[in-house]
Every structure is written in C-alpha cells, then in structure tokens.
Write a protein that holds these residues in place. Structure first.
Motif, short mmCIF file in Angstrom:
data_model
loop_
_atom_site.label_atom_id
_atom_site.label_comp_id
_atom_site.label_asym_id
_atom_site.label_seq_id
_atom_site.Cartn_x
_atom_site.Cartn_y
_atom_site.Cartn_z
N SER A 1 0.84 -1.20 0.00
CA SER A 1 0.00 0.00 0.00
C SER A 1 0.88 1.25 0.00
O SER A 1 2.00 1.24 0.51
CB SER A 1 -0.93 0.02 1.21
OG SER A 1 -0.20 0.04 2.43
N ARG B 1 2.23 -8.61 5.64
CA ARG B 1 0.98 -8.85 4.92
C ARG B 1 1.03 -8.22 3.55
O ARG B 1 1.82 -7.32 3.29
CB ARG B 1 -0.20 -8.27 5.71
CG ARG B 1 -0.17 -6.73 5.80
CD ARG B 1 -1.20 -6.22 6.79
NE ARG B 1 -0.88 -6.69 8.13
CZ ARG B 1 -1.78 -6.84 9.09
NH1 ARG B 1 -3.04 -6.55 8.88
NH2 ARG B 1 -1.41 -7.27 10.28
N HIS C 1 -3.75 -5.89 1.53
CA HIS C 1 -4.50 -5.23 2.59
C HIS C 1 -4.99 -3.87 2.10
O HIS C 1 -4.73 -3.48 0.96
CB HIS C 1 -3.60 -5.05 3.81
CG HIS C 1 -2.34 -4.30 3.50
ND1 HIS C 1 -1.25 -4.89 2.86
CD2 HIS C 1 -1.98 -3.00 3.68
CE1 HIS C 1 -0.29 -4.00 2.68
NE2 HIS C 1 -0.72 -2.84 3.17
N SER C 2 -5.68 -3.13 2.95
CA SER C 2 -6.05 -1.75 2.65
C SER C 2 -5.38 -0.82 3.65
O SER C 2 -5.07 -1.21 4.78
CB SER C 2 -7.57 -1.56 2.69
OG SER C 2 -8.07 -1.80 4.00
N LEU D 1 -4.72 0.32 8.81
CA LEU D 1 -4.56 -0.89 8.00
C LEU D 1 -5.64 -1.89 8.39
O LEU D 1 -5.94 -2.06 9.58
CB LEU D 1 -3.18 -1.54 8.23
CG LEU D 1 -1.92 -0.73 7.97
CD1 LEU D 1 -0.70 -1.61 8.16
CD2 LEU D 1 -1.92 -0.12 6.60
N GLY E 1 -7.03 -5.99 7.35
CA GLY E 1 -7.05 -7.23 6.59
C GLY E 1 -5.77 -7.51 5.82
O GLY E 1 -4.69 -7.10 6.20
N GLY E 2 -5.94 -8.22 4.71
CA GLY E 2 -4.80 -8.68 3.93
C GLY E 2 -4.56 -10.16 4.15
O GLY E 2 -5.34 -10.86 4.81
N ARG E 3 -3.46 -10.65 3.60
CA ARG E 3 -3.13 -12.06 3.77
C ARG E 3 -1.66 -12.24 4.07
O ARG E 3 -0.83 -11.35 3.81
CB ARG E 3 -3.52 -12.87 2.53
CG ARG E 3 -2.78 -12.52 1.26
CD ARG E 3 -3.10 -13.50 0.13
NE ARG E 3 -2.57 -14.83 0.40
CZ ARG E 3 -3.33 -15.90 0.64
NH1 ARG E 3 -4.65 -15.79 0.64
NH2 ARG E 3 -2.78 -17.08 0.87
N ASP F 1 -8.02 -10.42 9.68
CA ASP F 1 -9.17 -9.56 9.97
C ASP F 1 -8.81 -8.51 11.01
O ASP F 1 -9.69 -7.92 11.64
CB ASP F 1 -10.37 -10.38 10.44
CG ASP F 1 -10.10 -11.11 11.76
OD1 ASP F 1 -8.94 -11.08 12.24
OD2 ASP F 1 -11.04 -11.68 12.32
N HIS G 1 -9.02 -10.31 2.01
CA HIS G 1 -7.92 -9.63 1.33
C HIS G 1 -8.42 -9.14 -0.01
O HIS G 1 -9.54 -9.46 -0.45
CB HIS G 1 -6.70 -10.56 1.16
CG HIS G 1 -6.94 -11.73 0.25
ND1 HIS G 1 -6.83 -11.64 -1.11
CD2 HIS G 1 -7.27 -13.03 0.52
CE1 HIS G 1 -7.07 -12.82 -1.66
NE2 HIS G 1 -7.36 -13.68 -0.69
#
Length: 478
Positions: A192, A261, A264-265, A280, A282-284, A291, A317
């Motif tokens: 991001s 991660r 994500h946002s 920030l 989420g994401g993976r 979460d 994500h």
C-alpha cells in the motif's frame, strides 16, 4: 485467448455464434434436447465440488494468482443436455452464471482513451495522489530491462491543472535513499502507498514471493525542482518539465508487533492530536487471511493493534477502502475460501475507555452490488466509486459502480473497451478520481493493471486508461 488458440491452429469455432452459456443452452434445445444446462468452471468449482475437495486444492501449494484463475474459469463452460422425461427429472437445475442485472448500465455516458507509457506498464503496484495533484506510482510487476520481474522503481504521473481534458504526463521518478544505499529499496507487489499530505507518503506491507511478506514501513517524500527542458519520457512535451526525486527512508517502528501482509487496505485517518495516522485492515500472509485492524502513527512511529467492535467484517484480502468524512468505507474482498464479497462496511476509530477501537457498521444497499475483489475505490461527496475488480457473478472484470452513501443505493456502468482485440484489464490496477465540483465533470485515471496467466502468459495494460465523466454522466447518478 482467441488469438492464442488461433496461433495454435485450433481456433474456437463456435464462440462467435454462441458467446454465452445461455446461447449454448438454446443451441442444444433447438437441436431437440429437452433439457440443457451450461455453467462455467467457477460455478463448477464453487457450487458442485464439495468443501473437502476445494480445501484440498487450496492447500496443494502457495498460490496468489486468484484473479487469473477466476477469469480463466469464467471462460470455460460445461454443457449438460439430455432427452427423455426421466433423465430430465434427474438433471439438477444448474443456473448459468450470467451477469447480474442489478442497477443500470449506460455505456453511452462514458468515454475513454488509452495513453501508452512504458513506465506504467505494471500490475500489483501502488499509487497515491500528492497535495499538488501529481500521482506517485511505486513497485509492482512489469518489464525490468528485457524480462518481467517485481519492480523497485517509481514513476510520477502529472494531471496538469487537475481538470477534465487536461494533459496527462508521466516520467521515471529517481529514488534517493536516506541513510541507506539504493540496494535497500525492496521489489514489492500488493503493498500500500498512502498520501500523508505535504508531498509525503507511507509504504506498508507487500511481498516479494508468497513466502516473503514484508512487515516494514517506509516514509517517502517528493522533492521538486521545476525547470524547462527536454525530456523524452514525457507523454506531452508541450508542458513544463519537473526535476523530481523521491526520498526514501525506512522507519524503525515501536509498539505492538505486526505480521507481514499483502493485499491489505490502508487509509489516512485524522486524530485529535492532528497526527498522521494510517489505518490498516485485513490482507493475507503466507498461511492465512487477516481480519485485524491496525493504527500506524507516522509521527511517533508507533504500531497500535485496535480492538474490532460492532458489526465486524470477516477476514478478507484484495478489498478496497476509502475515507468518507470521519469514517472509512471498506468494500468487497476475497475470503480464505476464495468467496468474493459484496458487503460494504463503515468504520470509525474511537476511544473506548483508555484504548482506541475500530467500531464497525454494515451498510445495507438496495440493490445489492455484485461480489467483487481486487478493485479500487474513491469518495466524491456522498458517493463511493468502485472501479474494476473481478466479479464472480458476471464472470469477468467489473465496471464502475457508484454507491450513494446517504440513500444506500447503487448504480453500475460498463466501462468501454479501448480495443475489442485487447480490452482493458481492470484488476491489479490502481486509480485516481479527479473531480471538478464547479464544472461537474471529472475523470478516472486507471493506472496499470493486468496479470500473469499460467496458460496464456503475461498481459499488462498499455499505461493509463482515462475515463471521462461528463455533465450528462453526473446528472445520471445525482
């Protein structure tokens, strides 16, 4: 895809006459079959395969090409056609996975054009708009020399006077490392980039390979020295040139530990102390989907894990987030089980006792929007713009959806293809919404986008895809 099979001397002979699953059903019904059902491979994978088999496939190996996987599955169909009453009774009705009819779709209200820029032929990158209106683009996957690779380079996109119809220019953006060498600049994708104001930005997360997530944070600053001169990298050479450098500093953070991660946002939020904080969500990681809600205080370089309260969204994500007044709107995304989401949430960062918390509320829309992920989003007034993404129902890339946050209503538009033979790929892109409130016109700049398919190779958009939003369009959603 059609060109690929023609090159292999195995053209798809029926795709022009029968382009959709419904056409295939009608084709077999016209030949005397009593029952016919056609469904694409996404339907087969998610509706017919059992949970055990899907879970087994997901854990065979590290995988992060969800967009290409789902797009490819949307292009292949299985057709079941039968004769006889008993056979027809035993055939379970399999509804075709056809585009949703929610909202209205008016292609005529949108015009678009492509501007080629080798600097912006990338996907999985990040971009953000500076206070002066220039757009910084960093990282992603694209052409590095003579081969495709993850990138550690940056570019600058200028939309002069920020008005509809103004010239759009692009140049390579040199990076100057503060306190380190240029070798320390990582080659990242799915990170991001958040604008902090005053030509400052924050890079968070991202990954190298799926086994190498980043937990680092970087502080970036644009430094200008305007001059007139020749620069062949500009798309429009009639405009003044800028000598610009991007200063790069890795931040040493304190506070709560955070896992590396990607997908994500990240959103800029205001605080009572007027500190620059980034939210920030989420994401993976290499092993699971997140979460958690995280506040990054750039001034104090502190990481603060927030408690999630209220109607909390599930782990996801490839979602998108945009700032709306004092809230953040989170839309869509993909779950651990690869389910695309259509939900929309608003979240505020509030004090609960002595600690901050992320307070969530779900937004119920009428009509509901199509599930999508890997899209971008922007707020203009009381409207949320969702740009592109993968739509599982429609079996392809999403267009433009506009949500009225006051009325909780939604309307969707197709985005026109610049070329039928090479349509725009509206995933793994970034975008910026530039709106002139007085003239009630604007434009969406879609930057980069594309992907690498394991069957058909790497396809990347030409550079910038500009969608013009005229007064007629503005009246349509007001």
């Amino acid at each position: 895809m059609m060109s690929h099979f023609e090159t292999c001397q195995s053209p798809l002979k029926n795709i022009i006459s029968y382009p959709t699953p419904r056409d295939q059903e009608e084709r077999y019904m016209s030949l005397g079959f009593e029952t016919s059902r056609a469904f694409n491979m996404n339907y087969f994978y998610f509706k017919i395969l059992d949970d055990y088999e899907r879970d087994r496939v997901r854990h065979l190996e590290q995988f992060d090409e969800f967009e290409e996987w789902h797009l490819k599955c949307s292009h292949y169909v299985l057709i079941m056609s039968v004769k006889g009453i008993k056979a027809g009774e035993q055939l379970t009705r399999l509804d075709s996975l056809l585009p949703s009819t929610n909202g209205w779709k008016w292609e005529s209200l949108l015009t678009a054009k492509c501007i080629t820029s080798t600097h912006l032929q990338r996907f999985g990158h990040a971009s953000a708009c500076s206070g002066s209106g220039d757009i910084v683009v960093f990282g992603g996957f694209g052409l590095d020399g003579k081969q495709h690779a993850r990138l550690s380079s940056a570019s600058l996109v200028s939309n002069y006077e920020r008005e509809c119809g103004g010239a759009v220019n692009c140049l390579n953006l040199p990076i100057h490392c503060i306190g380190a060498t240029s070798d320390s600049i990582p080659s990242l994708i799915f990170h991001s980039l958040t604008a902090l104001g005053n030509e400052h930005f924050l890079v968070a997360g991202g990954r190298g390979s799926p086994l190498a997530p980043s937990s680092a944070f970087y502080f970036l600053s644009l430094k200008y020295n305007e001059h007139a001169g020749d620069d062949a990298s500009f798309l429009n050479e009639s405009k003044p040139k800028k000598d610009v450098v991007l200063e790069w500093t890795e931040l040493e953070m304190c506070g709560d530990p955070i896992v590396g991660r990607w997908r994500h946002s990240a959103s800029l939020i205001s605080t009572e102390d007027d500190d620059k904080c980034v939210f920030l969500f989420g994401g993976r990681t290499s092993n699971f989907v997140l979460d958690d809600a995280v506040e990054i205080n750039v001034k104090t370089r502190t990481i603060n894990m927030l408690e999630n309260v209220g109607v909390v969204p599930g782990a996801r994500h490839s979602h998108s987030a945009a700032v709306y007044n004092q809230e953040i709107i989170v839309s869509g995304g993909l779950t651990e089980s690869e389910t695309a989401l259509s939900d929309v949430y608003v979240v505020q960062i509030l004090m609960r006792g002595s600690k901050k918390a992320a307070v969530w509320e779900k937004v119920d829309l009428v009509p509901a929007i199509e599930p999508r992920y890997c899209h971008t989003s922007h707020v203009c007034g009381d409207f949320l713009f969702l740009v592109g993404g993968i739509q599982m129902i429609g079996g392809g890339c999403g267009g433009l959806t506009i949500i009225n946050m006051r009325l909780h209503s939604a309307i969707s538009f197709h985005l026109p293809d610049c070329s039928p033979g090479k349509p725009i790929l509206l995933h793994k892109h970034t975008s910026e919404l530039l709106w002139d409130r007085d003239k009630r016109t604007g434009r969406i700049l879609i930057i980069g986008g594309g992907g690498t398919c394991f069957s058909f190779g790497t396809h990347i958009n030409c550079g910038i895809f500009i969608v013009e939003l005229d007064r007629e369009f503005a009246l349509a959603f007001n």
